[in-house]
Design an enzyme around this catalytic site. Structure first.
Site, mmCIF file in Angstrom:
data_model
loop_
_atom_site.group_PDB
_atom_site.id
_atom_site.type_symbol
_atom_site.label_atom_id
_atom_site.label_comp_id
_atom_site.label_asym_id
_atom_site.label_seq_id
_atom_site.Cartn_x
_atom_site.Cartn_y
_atom_site.Cartn_z
ATOM 1 N N LEU A 313 -12.178 -15.427 3.870
ATOM 2 C CA LEU A 313 -12.858 -16.415 4.711
ATOM 3 C C LEU A 313 -13.654 -17.386 3.843
ATOM 4 C CD1 LEU A 313 -14.581 -15.725 8.085
ATOM 5 C CD2 LEU A 313 -15.724 -17.151 6.395
ATOM 6 N N GLN A 316 -11.315 -19.885 2.259
ATOM 7 C CA GLN A 316 -10.877 -20.885 3.224
ATOM 8 C C GLN A 316 -11.966 -21.915 3.482
ATOM 9 O OE1 GLN A 316 -8.054 -21.626 4.592
ATOM 10 N NE2 GLN A 316 -8.830 -23.153 6.044
ATOM 11 N N GLU A 317 -13.214 -21.476 3.455
ATOM 12 C CA GLU A 317 -14.335 -22.382 3.716
ATOM 13 C C GLU A 317 -14.633 -23.298 2.531
ATOM 14 O OE1 GLU A 317 -16.005 -23.094 6.306
ATOM 15 O OE2 GLU A 317 -15.424 -21.559 7.740
ATOM 16 N N SER A 318 -14.657 -22.745 1.315
ATOM 17 C CA SER A 318 -15.185 -23.529 0.194
ATOM 18 C C SER A 318 -14.415 -23.395 -1.114
ATOM 19 C CB SER A 318 -16.626 -23.089 -0.077
ATOM 20 O OG SER A 318 -16.649 -21.764 -0.617
ATOM 21 N N TYR A 443 -6.616 -22.110 10.363
ATOM 22 C CA TYR A 443 -7.732 -21.421 9.708
ATOM 23 C C TYR A 443 -7.497 -19.911 9.676
ATOM 24 C CZ TYR A 443 -12.747 -20.202 9.103
ATOM 25 O OH TYR A 443 -13.955 -19.707 8.670
#
Length: 487
Positions: A313, A316-318, A443
């Site tokens: 996660l 995927q975010e940063s 996502y």
């Protein structure tokens, strides 16, 4: 590692019916002094099916939710069909499986090629085709035909069937030479290619499809020979009852198209992350992730999530960049909004520890707010989607799912409804209105696949250490036996 199936009343009824069939088979003429139904009768009487297999991604392994794998799924269903429990012995390589089937156990299910010339075993009908494939290390000249393999170090797995195909090709191409190993598995063989010990390897297409994402340094070249057939192996000399029942089970599975669905489920996907993305992710997993690995593990211990899921996660975010900032103002490794950070007590979103712990707590809070009717992976996937799009929009997508006749508690149905939040016809009927509903679908898909890569890398590292423990003083080249040319 043993795995046991539960016995339901329906299975008991089916087992009783099969026991009657086995008794009838036992009355048939004997072959070599053995009743034709003896083996099946023995399995039903003892109430469990003993299976020899291999611990590989294409056969059987322990997943996040327990035992899984294509052949595990098949033998589990076969045990249910018989109405008996299932025991697995997965501590094998391919040659060991055949030997174990000859000496003990009921069947071998380990990506075995159908070979009627083998003594002491019987094979089921074909389950799926096995197409040999030449793969090679990225950076070499791409081979397109067999003549271009001259001078290359080629490896394969002994007993897998690929060696048989290579020997057939050697008749027309006597210069052909390769190495065979009885101690490696497909992933380890691909690791030898990626690491430079081998230039190329011969495996099966479905094995490469399943493993290629984890070895971006390895490319597919061209197919070799005609397809073989995957089949189950049974001990000879114990009658034909069990192999006959297995054939009837497999035929029924094929007629219902369930077999095709299982093949597609385990081997049908391929380029779900394009190669450049996969290489980038693996490079970051090796270089960036170690800086934050313990923080993810600590956050996982505090929240009950798998640390690899939290890490996926975060990527995927940063892309594991602690100072990442979006145009909308979300910041940090877990990309928290200012309001969410305040609610979580995070006073510095750019601090990796605060961001990771805050993001993990936020995901848990979302998950706990979902209706109790959403269970298992469906609950996890909806929580992840809400992390991206917001809980309100997820509820809207669940409402649309109900309007369309779907199940609002199943992720696959809600997943199909989320993109409709972009269409006025649908979002005008919801509470929170328009959302870029296609984004949470991508996502969740990406996080699941990043998680798969991390789980694979984690598992491969453990297997690497196990391999070294088994072979502490042996060089990589000593794992192979050379098959010379026949000039």
């Amino acid at each position: 590692m043993p795995a046991f199936a539960t016995v339901s009343s329906r299975r008991l009824w089916r087992g009783t019916a099969l026991l009657c069939s086995a008794l009838l088979l036992a009355l048939l003429p004997h072959h070599g002094g053995t009743p034709q139904g003896a083996h099946l009768q023995e399995v039903l009487a003892r109430d469990f099916l003993s299976v020899h297999t291999r611990n590989t991604p294409t056969t059987y392994y322990e997943g996040r939710e327990g035992p899984t794998g294509f052949e595990y799924e098949l033998v589990r269903r076969f045990a249910n069909h018989l109405g008996v429990s299932l025991t697995l012995d997965a501590d094998h390589h391919i040659p060991d499986v055949i030997e174990a089937v000859r000496e003990e156990g009921d069947l071998g299910a380990a990506a075995l090629p159908l070979d009627p010339t083998l003594e002491g075993v019987l094979f089921s009908r074909p389950i799926m085709p096995l197409q040999p494939l030449l793969v090679y290390r990225r950076g070499l000249h791409p081979p397109e035909k067999i003549e271009e393999l001259k001078g290359l170090e080629i490896g394969t797995l002994r007993g897998s069937g690929t060696g048989r195909v290579l020997r057939e090709l050697q008749v027309e191409h006597p210069w052909l030479s390769w190495k065979e190993s009885a101690e490696l598995e497909v992933a380890e063989l691909l690791g030898q290619v990626a690491g430079g010990t081998l230039d190329a390897a011969v495996i099966f297409e479905h094995q490469f499809r399943l493993n290629r994402l984890f070895f971006p340094e390895v490319e597919d070249g061209f197919t070799l020979g005609k397809p073989l057939s995957l089949a189950w192996a049974f001990p000879a000399g114990r009658g034909l009852g069990l192999v006959g029942e297995a054939n009837r089970f497999l035929d029924a599975l094929r007629r219902s198209e369930e077999l095709d669905a299982l093949v597609a489920r385990y081997f049908g996907h391929d380029d779900y992350l394009e190669y450049v993305g996969a290489r980038t992710f693996i490079a970051h997993a090796r270089k960036r992730l170690p800086r934050y690995g313990e923080l993810f593990r600590e956050a996982a211990r505090n929240t009950g999530f798998d640390w690899k899921l939290l890490a996926a996660l975060g990527y995927q975010e940063s892309h594991w960049e602690p100072r990442a900032t979006s145009p909308t103002g979300v910041r940090g490794l877990m990309m928290l909004t200012n309001a969410t950070a305040g609610d979580l007590g995070v006073d510095n979103r750019l601090d990796p520890a605060q961001s990771i712990h805050g993001g993990a707590r936020y995901l848990r809070q979302i998950e706990e707010r979902l209706p109790a009717s959403i269970e298992g992976d469906d609950r996890l996937f909806m929580a992840m989607a809400s992390y991206n799009v917001g809980l309100g929009h997820l509820y809207d997508a669940r409402k649309i799912t109900e309007m369309r006749g779907g199940d609002p508690d199943r992720w696959r149905d809600v997943r199909d409804s989320l993109p409709l939040l972009q269409e006025r016809e649908w979002h005008s009927k919801t509470r929170y209105g328009y959302a870029r509903g296609g984004e949470p679908v991508i996502y969740v898909r990406n996080i699941r696949r990043y998680y798969e890569i991390l789980a694979y890398l984690d598992r491969s590292q453990e297997q690497f250490h196990e391999l070294n423990a088994r072979l502490p003083d042996r060089a990589d080249t000593e794992l192979f036996e050379q098959v010379p040319p026949v000039l």
